[in-house]
Design a protein around this motif. Structure first.
Motif, mmCIF file in Angstrom:
data_model
loop_
_atom_site.group_PDB
_atom_site.id
_atom_site.type_symbol
_atom_site.label_atom_id
_atom_site.label_comp_id
_atom_site.label_asym_id
_atom_site.label_seq_id
_atom_site.Cartn_x
_atom_site.Cartn_y
_atom_site.Cartn_z
ATOM 1 N N HIS A 185 0.837 -1.202 0.000
ATOM 2 C CA HIS A 185 0.000 0.000 0.000
ATOM 3 C C HIS A 185 0.875 1.256 0.000
ATOM 4 C CE1 HIS A 185 -4.359 -0.900 0.491
ATOM 5 N NE2 HIS A 185 -3.887 -2.115 0.752
ATOM 6 N N GLU A 186 1.914 1.233 0.814
ATOM 7 C CA GLU A 186 2.815 2.389 0.878
ATOM 8 C C GLU A 186 3.514 2.602 -0.459
ATOM 9 O OE1 GLU A 186 6.951 3.711 3.091
ATOM 10 O OE2 GLU A 186 5.557 2.410 4.191
ATOM 11 N N LEU A 187 3.932 1.512 -1.101
ATOM 12 C CA LEU A 187 4.592 1.619 -2.403
ATOM 13 C C LEU A 187 3.670 2.265 -3.431
ATOM 14 C CD1 LEU A 187 6.946 0.960 -4.317
ATOM 15 C CD2 LEU A 187 5.922 -1.305 -4.648
ATOM 16 N N ILE A 188 2.438 1.821 -3.474
ATOM 17 C CA ILE A 188 1.469 2.395 -4.412
ATOM 18 C C ILE A 188 1.259 3.879 -4.123
ATOM 19 C CG2 ILE A 188 -0.942 2.322 -5.168
ATOM 20 C CD1 ILE A 188 -0.862 -0.723 -4.568
ATOM 21 N N ASP A 189 1.149 4.224 -2.843
ATOM 22 C CA ASP A 189 0.938 5.622 -2.457
ATOM 23 C C ASP A 189 2.136 6.492 -2.837
ATOM 24 O OD1 ASP A 189 -1.547 5.034 -1.428
ATOM 25 O OD2 ASP A 189 -0.844 4.834 0.644
ATOM 26 N N ARG A 190 3.352 5.980 -2.628
ATOM 27 C CA ARG A 190 4.558 6.746 -2.965
ATOM 28 C C ARG A 190 4.634 7.011 -4.463
ATOM 29 N NH1 ARG A 190 6.303 9.094 1.679
ATOM 30 N NH2 ARG A 190 6.925 7.571 3.268
ATOM 31 N N ILE A 191 4.266 6.010 -5.244
ATOM 32 C CA ILE A 191 4.287 6.178 -6.700
ATOM 33 C C ILE A 191 3.250 7.209 -7.128
ATOM 34 C CG2 ILE A 191 3.752 5.013 -8.879
ATOM 35 C CD1 ILE A 191 5.055 2.482 -7.644
ATOM 36 N N CYS A 192 2.056 7.098 -6.576
ATOM 37 C CA CYS A 192 0.986 8.033 -6.941
ATOM 38 C C CYS A 192 1.285 9.454 -6.467
ATOM 39 C CB CYS A 192 -0.349 7.557 -6.373
ATOM 40 S SG CYS A 192 -0.982 6.062 -7.163
ATOM 41 N N ALA A 193 2.092 9.578 -5.408
ATOM 42 C CA ALA A 193 2.492 10.897 -4.913
ATOM 43 C C ALA A 193 3.697 11.440 -5.674
ATOM 44 C CB ALA A 193 2.803 10.823 -3.423
ATOM 45 N N ARG A 194 4.178 10.659 -6.641
ATOM 46 C CA ARG A 194 5.328 11.045 -7.474
ATOM 47 C C ARG A 194 6.566 11.319 -6.613
ATOM 48 N NH1 ARG A 194 0.807 13.642 -9.890
ATOM 49 N NH2 ARG A 194 0.364 12.836 -11.994
ATOM 50 N N GLN A 195 6.880 10.336 -5.767
ATOM 51 C CA GLN A 195 8.036 10.429 -4.871
ATOM 52 C C GLN A 195 9.023 9.305 -5.211
ATOM 53 O OE1 GLN A 195 5.861 10.075 -1.148
ATOM 54 N NE2 GLN A 195 5.902 12.301 -0.849
ATOM 55 N N PRO A 196 9.906 9.516 -6.187
ATOM 56 C CA PRO A 196 10.801 8.450 -6.664
ATOM 57 C C PRO A 196 11.705 7.860 -5.583
ATOM 58 C CG PRO A 196 10.804 10.306 -8.180
ATOM 59 C CD PRO A 196 10.078 10.758 -6.963
ATOM 60 N N ALA A 197 12.357 8.706 -4.794
ATOM 61 C CA ALA A 197 13.286 8.204 -3.777
ATOM 62 C C ALA A 197 12.551 7.379 -2.727
ATOM 63 C CB ALA A 197 14.022 9.365 -3.115
ATOM 64 N N GLU A 198 11.410 7.876 -2.302
ATOM 65 C CA GLU A 198 10.629 7.161 -1.291
ATOM 66 C C GLU A 198 10.076 5.848 -1.853
ATOM 67 O OE1 GLU A 198 10.435 10.289 -2.052
ATOM 68 O OE2 GLU A 198 10.670 11.487 -0.227
ATOM 69 N N ALA A 199 9.707 5.860 -3.132
ATOM 70 C CA ALA A 199 9.202 4.639 -3.764
ATOM 71 C C ALA A 199 10.300 3.580 -3.827
ATOM 72 C CB ALA A 199 8.676 4.948 -5.165
ATOM 73 N N ARG A 200 11.523 3.999 -4.163
ATOM 74 C CA ARG A 200 12.657 3.064 -4.187
ATOM 75 C C ARG A 200 12.888 2.465 -2.804
ATOM 76 N NH1 ARG A 200 16.609 3.079 -8.472
ATOM 77 N NH2 ARG A 200 17.918 1.999 -6.953
ATOM 78 N N SER A 201 12.868 3.305 -1.797
ATOM 79 C CA SER A 201 13.109 2.837 -0.433
ATOM 80 C C SER A 201 12.053 1.825 0.001
ATOM 81 C CB SER A 201 13.118 4.031 0.523
ATOM 82 O OG SER A 201 13.238 3.600 1.863
ATOM 83 N N THR A 202 10.800 2.104 -0.321
ATOM 84 C CA THR A 202 9.722 1.190 0.052
ATOM 85 C C THR A 202 9.845 -0.134 -0.694
ATOM 86 O OG1 THR A 202 8.273 3.095 0.426
ATOM 87 C CG2 THR A 202 7.222 0.934 0.242
ATOM 88 N N ALA A 203 10.246 -0.078 -1.956
ATOM 89 C CA ALA A 203 10.433 -1.301 -2.736
ATOM 90 C C ALA A 203 11.501 -2.187 -2.103
ATOM 91 C CB ALA A 203 10.817 -0.949 -4.172
ATOM 92 N N ARG A 204 12.586 -1.588 -1.655
ATOM 93 C CA ARG A 204 13.650 -2.353 -0.994
ATOM 94 C C ARG A 204 13.154 -2.961 0.320
ATOM 95 N NH1 ARG A 204 19.184 -3.005 -0.875
ATOM 96 N NH2 ARG A 204 19.305 -1.864 -2.843
#
Length: 227
Positions: free
Chosen positions: A192-211
């Motif tokens: 859920h957090e990963l989807i939210d980070r992507i939709c918020a257009r936050q590349p660095a945060e999306a990478r961190s959540t993916a890891r």
């Protein structure tokens, strides 16, 4: 009783054989990911002939396809066995998964469109339904690759798609096991957090959540390793 394979001739025979081998290889992949075949288990041509009524040709082509996928291996005098990985090999495989997932998440966040955001809401609902099935003792996850499809569509990189499928396919059995063991409690939050980070257009945060999502999968498997 399984019906006998139709007797085809000429070009029709080649088309029929190709269709049967493709159908069977897809079925074998599904069974491996679902745990129907366990690591180290042998898949016998005779059993497949008995079950489906296919001739040797399509069966051998289907078996070769899952060997090429890295899901099984061919050993002298032992035939085809489901590939068995030790902890260090699983960690190495998930290191590659992490790299792909991080890059896809970053691209998706950078290229996020209104269509990406609109489809995210329905994606969350469908994923939650799949996670709910994990709450029972006999629950089995059925995600059907929907998160991957959404992520790849958002990332919009054809070269990434080419290398994505084989790597992710090799990890799906272990992802499934981790979800069943943990009931997906933490992974659900991270997805859920990963989807939210992507939709918020936050590349660095999306990478961190993916890891963190990959790290959680290994933790749920009880495997220590740096990804």
């Amino acid at each position: 009783m399984v019906a006998a394979e139709p007797a085809d001739t000429g070009t029709d025979a080649e088309i029929g054989r190709s269709m049967r081998s493709t159908w069977l290889s897809d079925l074998l992949r599904e069974r491996i990911v679902a745990g129907r075949y366990q690591p180290g288990e042998r898949i016998r041509e005779a059993d497949l002939r008995s079950e489906f009524g296919f001739s040797n040709g399509p069966i051998r082509e289907a078996l070769q396809a899952i060997v090429a996928d890295g899901l099984a291996e061919r050993n002298p005098w032992q035939g085809i066995r489901i590939r068995t990985l030790g902890p260090s090999q699983i960690v190495e495989l998930f290191q590659v998964r992490t790299a792909l997932l991080e890059y896809a998440a970053e691209l998706a966040a950078r290229r996020c469109t209104s269509e990406t955001i609109e489809s995210a809401a329905q994606l969350k609902v469908s994923l939650d339904e799949a996670f709910e099935s994990l709450q029972s003792e006999e629950g089995h996850p059925s995600f059907d690759g929907r998160l991957s499809r959404w992520l790849l569509a958002a990332a919009n990189n054809d070269s990434l798609r080419v290398v994505w499928d084989k790597t992710m396919l090799q990890t799906l059995f272990y992802v499934r096991v981790s979800l069943i063991r943990s009931r997906g409690v933490e992974s659900r939050k991270l997805i859920h957090e990963l989807i939210d980070r992507i939709c918020a257009r936050q590349p660095a945060e999306a990478r961190s959540t993916a890891r963190r999502l990959t790290q959680q999968t290994l933790a749920d498997l009880g495997i220590a390793g740096d990804v």
